[in-house]
Design an enzyme around this catalytic site. Structure first.
Site, PDB file in Angstrom:
ATOM      1  N   GLY A 128       0.505  -0.880   0.162  1.00 25.07           N
ATOM      2  CA  GLY A 128       0.202   0.049  -0.007  1.00 25.07           C
ATOM      3  C   GLY A 128       0.881   1.081  -0.286  1.00 25.07           C
ATOM      4  N   ARG A 129       0.408   2.382   0.192  1.00 23.96           N
ATOM      5  CA  ARG A 129       0.926   3.398   0.508  1.00 23.96           C
ATOM      6  C   ARG A 129       2.502   3.586   0.969  1.00 23.96           C
ATOM      7  NH1 ARG A 129      -4.248   5.149   1.615  1.00 23.96           N
ATOM      8  NH2 ARG A 129      -5.520   6.243   0.113  1.00 23.96           N
ATOM      9  N   ILE A 130       2.127   3.090   2.538  1.00 25.34           N
ATOM     10  CA  ILE A 130       3.195   3.053   3.730  1.00 25.34           C
ATOM     11  C   ILE A 130       4.401   1.706   2.430  1.00 25.34           C
ATOM     12  CG2 ILE A 130       4.337   2.647   4.969  1.00 25.34           C
ATOM     13  CD1 ILE A 130       1.462   3.724   6.585  1.00 25.34           C
ATOM     14  N   ARG A 147      -2.567  -9.122  -1.426  1.00 25.41           N
ATOM     15  CA  ARG A 147      -3.275  -9.888  -1.370  1.00 25.41           C
ATOM     16  C   ARG A 147      -3.143 -10.740  -2.658  1.00 25.41           C
ATOM     17  NH1 ARG A 147      -9.508  -7.810   0.435  1.00 25.41           N
ATOM     18  NH2 ARG A 147      -7.909  -6.775   2.374  1.00 25.41           N
ATOM     19  N   THR A 175       6.677  -2.946  11.403  1.00 26.90           N
ATOM     20  CA  THR A 175       6.336  -1.466  11.579  1.00 26.90           C
ATOM     21  C   THR A 175       4.413  -0.985  11.265  1.00 26.90           C
ATOM     22  OG1 THR A 175       6.725  -0.845   9.071  1.00 26.90           O
ATOM     23  CG2 THR A 175       8.552  -0.426  10.909  1.00 26.90           C
ATOM     24  N   GLU A 187       1.152  -5.806  22.542  1.00 22.71           N
ATOM     25  CA  GLU A 187       1.449  -4.122  22.827  1.00 22.71           C
ATOM     26  C   GLU A 187       0.588  -3.478  24.091  1.00 22.71           C
ATOM     27  OE1 GLU A 187       1.871   0.193  20.703  1.00 22.71           O
ATOM     28  OE2 GLU A 187       2.381  -2.101  19.193  1.00 22.71           O
ATOM     29  N   HIS A 200       6.252   1.524  18.968  1.00 21.31           N
ATOM     30  CA  HIS A 200       5.968   1.495  18.532  1.00 21.31           C
ATOM     31  C   HIS A 200       5.952   3.742  17.877  1.00 21.31           C
ATOM     32  CE1 HIS A 200       1.445   1.004  16.869  1.00 21.31           C
ATOM     33  NE2 HIS A 200       1.563   1.919  16.389  1.00 21.31           N
ATOM     34  N   GLY A 246       6.551   4.211  14.232  1.00 19.99           N
ATOM     35  CA  GLY A 246       5.967   4.252  13.143  1.00 19.99           C
ATOM     36  C   GLY A 246       5.641   5.891  12.680  1.00 19.99           C
TER      37      GLY A 246
END
Length: 289
Positions: free
Chosen positions: A138-140, A160, A205, A236, A254, A256
């Site tokens: 995706g974007r990241i 996917r 991440t 977490e 965490h 990111g």
């Protein structure tokens, strides 16, 4: 309007300019939720039938029961785009810290271990010339791939319906960027880790529960993979003692999206979604359900 946690001052001020802020969710028209908030049917019912929107402070919405929101005609918005580059940067930072043994070296110096310059001392690996595998393009994920490519790596993607096994068997870095859902829970289990190269490393991440941490610890101890760099954890904020004890693991809490500019931009995007629905009477572009 109810906010489920502390916010940057600029975001808090922007909310207060338009909305009346209250301490609890009862009787509110909008909710601004953090990823630590379980937005489930019980919380939605506490808010009441007049609730129109939940603005989730994050790109992921795994803390929100989307089906329950749809049943109650409540819109759910997230904060995409504004955290893309920041999170991608951290994925690459973790990868380099692991490959070049930066965190391990820092711990070594802080323990005041004896050392001197040596041609064979604490040798690491370069990202240049390696294959950087992105699970969840995706974007990241694609932003992280661009940064890795700029450093000389060759990106490979599995989304996917793609052949994840092929990526696991042929990449030097497996970097996770997929959302957490029923399909991706424990996606990286013992069988998946066994398909990775013994020289490969895992970077996460995304969300902690995508990785079976018990299986990861076993794979690291048994040399099935060379290392791991984690910003998120299965339970977490608890981090297992086994992970803490391993030198071939880099751990961050965490971080990111953790730059001031990004966190403010995320908050302002959430505020914009709330204004769109509650003031302007329109659906914002960042609605996910």
């Amino acid at each position: 309007m109810h906010v489920t946690g502390p916010l940057p001052e600029r975001v808090q001020d922007a909310l207060a300019e338009t909305f009346t802020l209250v301490d609890g969710p009862e009787g509110v028209d909008g909710l601004l939720s953090l990823l630590t908030t379980a937005v489930d049917a019980a919380l939605l019912d506490r808010a009441g039938p007049q609730l129109r929107i939940v603005a989730n402070y994050g790109a992921g919405v795994d803390n929100v029961d989307l089906a329950a929101a749809r049943e109650r005609n409540v819109l759910v918005a997230n904060t995409p785009d504004v955290l893309t580059e920041t999170t991608a940067e951290l994925a690459i930072a973790l990868t380099l810290a692991l490959l070049r043994r930066v965190a391990e070296g820092d711990r070594f110096v802080r323990r005041r271990e004896q050392w001197t310059f040596s041609l064979e001392f604490m040798l690491g690996e370069s990202l240049r010339g390696r294959t950087f595998g992105v699970v969840g393009p995706g974007r990241i994920g694609r932003a992280a791939a661009r940064l890795a490519q700029a450093l000389g790596a060759t990106p490979m993607f599995a989304g996917r319906g793609d052949d994840l096994d092929a990526l696991l068997r042929s990449t030097d870095v497996v970097s996770l960027h997929c959302p957490l859902n029923a399909e991706t829970f424990h996606l990286m289990d013992r069988a998946a880790l066994e398909r990775m190269r013994p020289s490969a490393v895992l970077v996460n991440t995304a969300r902690g529960q995508i990785v079976d941490e018990r299986a990861l610890v076993d794979a690291l101890r048994e040399g099935e993979i060379a290392g791991a760099a984690l910003d998120v954890y299965e339970h977490e904020p608890d981090v297992s003692e086994e992970l803490l004890s391993l030198d071939n693991v880099v751990l961050t809490p965490h971080l990111g999206s953790a730059t001031r500019e990004t966190r403010e931009a995320m908050g302002m995007l959430a505020v914009s979604a709330l204004r769109a629905v509650l003031v302007d009477g329109r659906a914002p572009p960042n609605v996910v359900s």
